[in-house]
Scaffold this motif. Structure first.
Motif, PDB file in Angstrom:
ATOM      1  N   VAL A   1       0.848  -1.174   0.000  1.00 39.99           N
ATOM      2  CA  VAL A   1       0.000   0.000   0.000  1.00 39.99           C
ATOM      3  C   VAL A   1       0.891   1.235   0.000  1.00 39.99           C
ATOM      4  O   VAL A   1       1.840   1.329   0.777  1.00 39.99           O
ATOM      5  CB  VAL A   1      -0.930   0.026   1.219  1.00 39.99           C
ATOM      6  CG1 VAL A   1      -1.807   1.279   1.205  1.00 39.99           C
ATOM      7  CG2 VAL A   1      -1.787  -1.225   1.253  1.00 39.99           C
TER       8      VAL A   1
ATOM      9  N   THR B   1      -4.444   4.402   6.508  1.00 39.29           N
ATOM     10  CA  THR B   1      -5.493   3.402   6.338  1.00 39.29           C
ATOM     11  C   THR B   1      -5.060   2.123   7.038  1.00 39.29           C
ATOM     12  O   THR B   1      -3.878   1.947   7.371  1.00 39.29           O
ATOM     13  CB  THR B   1      -5.789   3.131   4.851  1.00 39.29           C
ATOM     14  OG1 THR B   1      -6.977   2.347   4.724  1.00 39.29           O
ATOM     15  CG2 THR B   1      -4.629   2.397   4.184  1.00 39.29           C
ATOM     16  N   ASN B   2      -5.998   1.215   7.279  1.00 37.68           N
ATOM     17  CA  ASN B   2      -5.702  -0.043   7.966  1.00 37.68           C
ATOM     18  C   ASN B   2      -5.848  -1.279   7.090  1.00 37.68           C
ATOM     19  O   ASN B   2      -5.479  -2.376   7.518  1.00 37.68           O
ATOM     20  CB  ASN B   2      -6.613  -0.210   9.177  1.00 37.68           C
ATOM     21  CG  ASN B   2      -6.295   0.767  10.275  1.00 37.68           C
ATOM     22  OD1 ASN B   2      -5.139   1.122  10.498  1.00 37.68           O
ATOM     23  ND2 ASN B   2      -7.330   1.215  10.986  1.00 37.68           N
ATOM     24  N   LEU B   3      -6.391  -1.137   5.898  1.00 39.85           N
ATOM     25  CA  LEU B   3      -6.606  -2.272   5.008  1.00 39.85           C
ATOM     26  C   LEU B   3      -5.920  -2.067   3.675  1.00 39.85           C
ATOM     27  O   LEU B   3      -6.011  -0.967   3.093  1.00 39.85           O
ATOM     28  CB  LEU B   3      -8.103  -2.503   4.778  1.00 39.85           C
ATOM     29  CG  LEU B   3      -8.927  -2.917   5.989  1.00 39.85           C
ATOM     30  CD1 LEU B   3     -10.404  -2.938   5.633  1.00 39.85           C
ATOM     31  CD2 LEU B   3      -8.485  -4.275   6.500  1.00 39.85           C
TER      32      LEU B   3
ATOM     33  N   MET C   1     -10.430   5.778   5.770  1.00 40.26           N
ATOM     34  CA  MET C   1      -9.231   6.596   5.649  1.00 40.26           C
ATOM     35  C   MET C   1      -9.195   7.619   6.773  1.00 40.26           C
ATOM     36  O   MET C   1     -10.236   8.130   7.198  1.00 40.26           O
ATOM     37  CB  MET C   1      -9.189   7.311   4.303  1.00 40.26           C
ATOM     38  CG  MET C   1      -9.249   6.388   3.093  1.00 40.26           C
ATOM     39  SD  MET C   1      -7.802   5.306   2.934  1.00 40.26           S
ATOM     40  CE  MET C   1      -6.500   6.516   2.677  1.00 40.26           C
TER      41      MET C   1
ATOM     42  N   ASN D   1     -11.980   0.996   2.006  1.00 39.92           N
ATOM     43  CA  ASN D   1     -11.123   1.392   3.114  1.00 39.92           C
ATOM     44  C   ASN D   1     -11.656   2.604   3.861  1.00 39.92           C
ATOM     45  O   ASN D   1     -12.080   3.586   3.245  1.00 39.92           O
ATOM     46  CB  ASN D   1      -9.724   1.732   2.619  1.00 39.92           C
ATOM     47  CG  ASN D   1      -8.875   0.519   2.343  1.00 39.92           C
ATOM     48  OD1 ASN D   1      -9.372  -0.498   1.852  1.00 39.92           O
ATOM     49  ND2 ASN D   1      -7.590   0.615   2.642  1.00 39.92           N
TER      50      ASN D   1
ATOM     51  N   THR E   1      -4.348  -0.899  -2.896  1.00 42.38           N
ATOM     52  CA  THR E   1      -5.477  -1.270  -2.048  1.00 42.38           C
ATOM     53  C   THR E   1      -6.766  -1.078  -2.824  1.00 42.38           C
ATOM     54  O   THR E   1      -6.818  -0.304  -3.782  1.00 42.38           O
ATOM     55  CB  THR E   1      -5.499  -0.443  -0.756  1.00 42.38           C
ATOM     56  OG1 THR E   1      -6.583  -0.868   0.077  1.00 42.38           O
ATOM     57  CG2 THR E   1      -5.683   1.037  -1.070  1.00 42.38           C
TER      58      THR E   1
ATOM     59  N   THR F   1     -15.346   6.774   6.468  1.00 48.58           N
ATOM     60  CA  THR F   1     -15.551   5.360   6.227  1.00 48.58           C
ATOM     61  C   THR F   1     -15.834   5.107   4.754  1.00 48.58           C
ATOM     62  O   THR F   1     -15.966   6.032   3.954  1.00 48.58           O
ATOM     63  CB  THR F   1     -16.708   4.822   7.069  1.00 48.58           C
ATOM     64  OG1 THR F   1     -17.942   5.355   6.572  1.00 48.58           O
ATOM     65  CG2 THR F   1     -16.546   5.198   8.535  1.00 48.58           C
ATOM     66  N   SER F   2     -15.949   3.822   4.405  1.00 51.92           N
ATOM     67  CA  SER F   2     -16.259   3.454   3.033  1.00 51.92           C
ATOM     68  C   SER F   2     -17.626   3.962   2.598  1.00 51.92           C
ATOM     69  O   SER F   2     -17.852   4.180   1.404  1.00 51.92           O
ATOM     70  CB  SER F   2     -16.186   1.938   2.862  1.00 51.92           C
ATOM     71  OG  SER F   2     -17.096   1.279   3.722  1.00 51.92           O
TER      72      SER F   2
ATOM     73  N   PHE G   1      -9.422   0.783  -2.736  1.00 52.72           N
ATOM     74  CA  PHE G   1      -9.619   2.020  -1.995  1.00 52.72           C
ATOM     75  C   PHE G   1     -11.054   2.193  -1.515  1.00 52.72           C
ATOM     76  O   PHE G   1     -11.286   2.690  -0.406  1.00 52.72           O
ATOM     77  CB  PHE G   1      -9.199   3.211  -2.860  1.00 52.72           C
ATOM     78  CG  PHE G   1      -9.366   4.533  -2.192  1.00 52.72           C
ATOM     79  CD1 PHE G   1      -8.425   4.985  -1.281  1.00 52.72           C
ATOM     80  CD2 PHE G   1     -10.462   5.329  -2.467  1.00 52.72           C
ATOM     81  CE1 PHE G   1      -8.572   6.211  -0.661  1.00 52.72           C
ATOM     82  CE2 PHE G   1     -10.625   6.558  -1.857  1.00 52.72           C
ATOM     83  CZ  PHE G   1      -9.678   6.998  -0.947  1.00 52.72           C
TER      84      PHE G   1
END
Length: 114
Positions: free
Chosen positions: A2, A97-99, A34, A32, A27, A52-53, A29
Motif C-alpha cells: 500500500v 489506512t488499515n486495510l 481513511m 477502506n 489497495t 468510512t467506506s 480504496f
C-alpha cells in the motif's frame, strides 16, 4: 504494498485555508476507511479526521467545524479541506489506512503563521 502520498501542504496565514490530498495505491480504496493524523514537533501524533467506506465522517474536537474530510473513490484519493486555520494547526499531516495492512504516507507540512 500500500502506498499513500500526501500533497497540498504549505505556508498560510492565520484564518486562511488549505486543501490536502492523499492518493492511494495497492489497495481496494473504495472499501477502506481513511484517516488524517498530524504531528507537531516534539508532540505525539494526533488523530484529526476519519471517513468510512460509506462516507461517514468523524473529527477531533480541535478541528470540528473547521476541517472537512472527503473522498473520491474514482481517483483513489482522500481530501482534507482546512479552513479558519490557526497557528496551533501547524504540523506534518499524514494520511492513514488499515486495510489491507496498516499504512502511512510520508506526510505534508502545514505551517500557519503571520
Amino acid at each position: 504494498q500500500v502506498q499513500l502520498v500526501e500533497s497540498g501542504g504549505g505556508l498560510v496565514q492565520p484564518g486562511g485555508s488549505l486543501r490536502l490530498s492523499c492518493a492511494a495505491s495497492g489497495t481496494i480504496f473504495s472499501i477502506n476507511a481513511m484517516n488524517w493524523y498530524r504531528q507537531a514537533p516534539g508532540k505525539q501524533r494526533e488523530w484529526v479526521a476519519r471517513i468510512t467506506s460509506s462516507g461517514s465522517t468523524n473529527y477531533a474536537d480541535s478541528v470540528k467545524r473547521r476541517f472537512t474530510i472527503s473522498r473520491d473513490n474514482a481517483k483513489n484519493t482522500v481530501y482534507l479541506q482546512m479552513n479558519s486555520l490557526k497557528p496551533e494547526d501547524t504540523a506534518v499531516y499524514y494520511c492513514n489506512t488499515n486495510l489491507p495492512v496498516l499504512a502511512w504516507g510520508q506526510g505534508t507540512q502545514v505551517t500557519v503563521s503571520s
